[in-house]
Design a protein around this motif. Structure first.
Motif, mmCIF file in Angstrom:
data_model
loop_
_atom_site.group_PDB
_atom_site.id
_atom_site.type_symbol
_atom_site.label_atom_id
_atom_site.label_comp_id
_atom_site.label_asym_id
_atom_site.label_seq_id
_atom_site.Cartn_x
_atom_site.Cartn_y
_atom_site.Cartn_z
ATOM 1 N N SER A 1 13.353 -5.246 -71.686
ATOM 2 C CA SER A 1 14.427 -5.084 -72.576
ATOM 3 C C SER A 1 14.386 -6.370 -73.764
ATOM 4 O O SER A 1 13.728 -7.315 -73.242
ATOM 5 N N LYS B 1 21.053 -6.642 -70.237
ATOM 6 C CA LYS B 1 20.354 -5.348 -69.151
ATOM 7 C C LYS B 1 19.626 -5.971 -68.156
ATOM 8 O O LYS B 1 19.667 -5.246 -67.056
ATOM 9 N N SER C 1 10.653 -9.811 -76.910
ATOM 10 C CA SER C 1 11.158 -8.859 -75.795
ATOM 11 C C SER C 1 10.696 -9.184 -74.348
ATOM 12 O O SER C 1 9.818 -10.209 -74.400
#
Ligand SMILES: [Mg+2]
Ligand SMILES: [Mg+2]
Ligand SMILES: [Mg+2]
Ligand SMILES: [Mg+2]
Ligand SMILES: [Mg+2]
Ligand SMILES: [Mg+2]
Lengths: 144, 144, 144, 144, 144, 144
Positions: free
Chosen positions: D40, D45, D94
């Motif tokens: 993510s 998350k 990311s």
């Protein structure tokens, strides 16, 4: 004497046409400079604007090594404007910035250390309210 | 246009006699500038040098309010040169710096917001080995 | 599949002779590995031990570019073992560590991205009292 | 010799079926291991995936003490992969990660110090662009 | 209503004999409180003073689990007084503090969540100069 | 003896009507206090709630100097509740807080150092799940 970081910082500080002209004329050979602006409460937008410009203007080749050097330079400059408290919108502040990207030798004539990339950020940070803000400046650089 | 932070940063960036002279001549009224240098692996020495100079040169009155404004400005500039990893000798790096202290309005002619104090740090940080270092820059400011 | 970081981490994790032998045998071509230990309450000693070993063992050439890549890799690994609270003796804790230095491609066979350098730190951190400590691990890497 | 952190880290590093089998076979009694993946740009998350799995797989009882131990272990591992600059999407990066949760004694046979919980994160972090990423690793642990 | 953190903080805030007496009388059963003072520019001395007192006064058993809970509580309280810039002498500031250690249930009557340990720090931080300092407060707690 | 920070912290700690009344009665002249509550996983909402209340209740004049002093006080208090890991929702935690704003002399009767503004935050932080949370406290102050 000129050097990579000094060029990056003077580029974001000098906005008057005559200053810009003077800086352009005194730019030692071997340096490439780009300057633009970005403003946001979303820090990712600042990173994205500089990454996009660096690619479009040919500051980095399409490989991870060079992107990585640019990324860490942005990250270091970002810490400079945040001064110990990384974050913008999450701590209810906004930034209106000029940024510069400079690629060239670390110091003028220092060819044996290869090329470096520098990012400077200069502008105003503060409450999302006109005039409630003060100057901030950040500089980051890495070998590329 | 000139402003508090720009004056502080240009003061540490410009070392050539003609540049310094130009900057002195273009200094708007209401600003007081001091510039000197300090180098160390011990970050406390950088804080002490600037605090001492600011008192000796009359940048702050002998009260805590003003010392507090100066202190936090040094601390913010220090974060700028450290770029997310506060520390010098403890992470085996050394800094050779020029610093400036500037007192005056936040922007030229902005009298209704009182006086602010800015500290800029510019120089080289790196391994404790000649030439193994790169430029760093930090800027901090607070109302005084 | 093997990769730069995995080699660095497995090198500090595996201390049994048979494991070390297995790892040596499975080392893909193009990688150079060094492994040793360092313990201290003074974080600078950890940096110094790794810098000195890297130079002596020929992991970096005698230029700032390479030293810079190594330094930032140590700094990143150091943040890994500190987990958000940079510092050792200043927060009354000590570290007894194995470290590895690995130089080679970022992933096996990925020649077009040049060489990278990774540093892994693994060991125990805790109160300066026998057995009052738990495992910590950090990994940092940069293009070189 | 095996220990809580080593088990957690080897679990996320070893992906080949034979390695996984070997690790399972060499798992000392008293340890419980779970391994999965999460990716993510939103750091929350990652926390949520691990918290959810830990509850579902029975690693923590339904009380705050145990959830607190797990949470701080995730937070420490998260600092390990962030290496001094906490954040993912906000700094335009990311993460694609494998994570492990391990519960058991701090070191094999060390029964008098009760149970601890460890979280390891291993994978790739970088620009949101295929292949522009490098390995990261984080480990956190707390008594439970 | 009383709770662990509130007891810890009130203990360091209240110095008048009548306040202390009142607090002692209103202390719910199940709580153990210790209060003392420590001052230094060396942050390790603050950690050491509290660790030593906690052991001597029987707040923790002689095992790592409990020492770990205490240590992280001190570390969290220390972050509270440092407010984003961890450090004392290294950033030329000093702290004169009262500290409290409290052991008991997280909230009064909440027996099913076991015992927790809290550390509160309250006092003055500032320049190493009489009166040039302001109040700071930090609170940390962990299950024990 | 009363002081700015103590007033701010006692204001957020004491919720029983008789305590509040006692505190009001013992408030030294020259101090203005406001107290309310805010809860969120979005840290910006905490900043916004306090900024809005401070303006509405007349704690700051409509100029940047005063807003800046308030902002940095909130930021410092926020670091106190975050204890080294700035962030709420991004690290999957939520805060339910009481806050106080206090304006007045740094210590009672200390008129020669002007007015300061303090912000205290007290409440519970934890998983977004009822009862899975513990107390946190932060205090920040600046000359105004
Ligand atoms: Mg560098
Ligand atoms: Mg500011
Ligand atoms: Mg990187
Ligand atoms: Mg720990
Ligand atoms: Mg906690
Ligand atoms: Mg202060």
């Amino acid at each position: 004497m000129m050097s990579l970081g000094k060029i990056a910082v003077l580029s974001v500080l000098q906005t008057e046409p005559e200053e810009v002209k003077l800086l352009d004329q005194s730019l030692p050979s071997g340096y490439k400079v780009y300057k633009s602006k970005v403003g946001s409460m979303d820090s990712a937008k600042i990173f994205a604007a500089i990454e996009t410009a660096a690619k479009r203007e040919g500051f980095i080749s399409s490989n991870y090594r060079e992107e990585h050097a640019l990324y860490h330079s942005i990250l270091e400059a970002y810490h400079g404007i945040c001064r110990g408290n990384a974050g913008l919108g999450n701590v209810l502040r906004s930034a209106g910035l000029l940024y510069s990207i400079v690629r060239g030798p670390r110091t003028v004539g220092c060819a044996d250390d290869g090329e470096w990339i520098a990012v400077a950020l200069y502008g105003y940070m503060g409450a999302p309210m006109k005039g409630f803000e003060h100057e901030v400046l950040g500089l980051g650089m890495n070998p590329i």
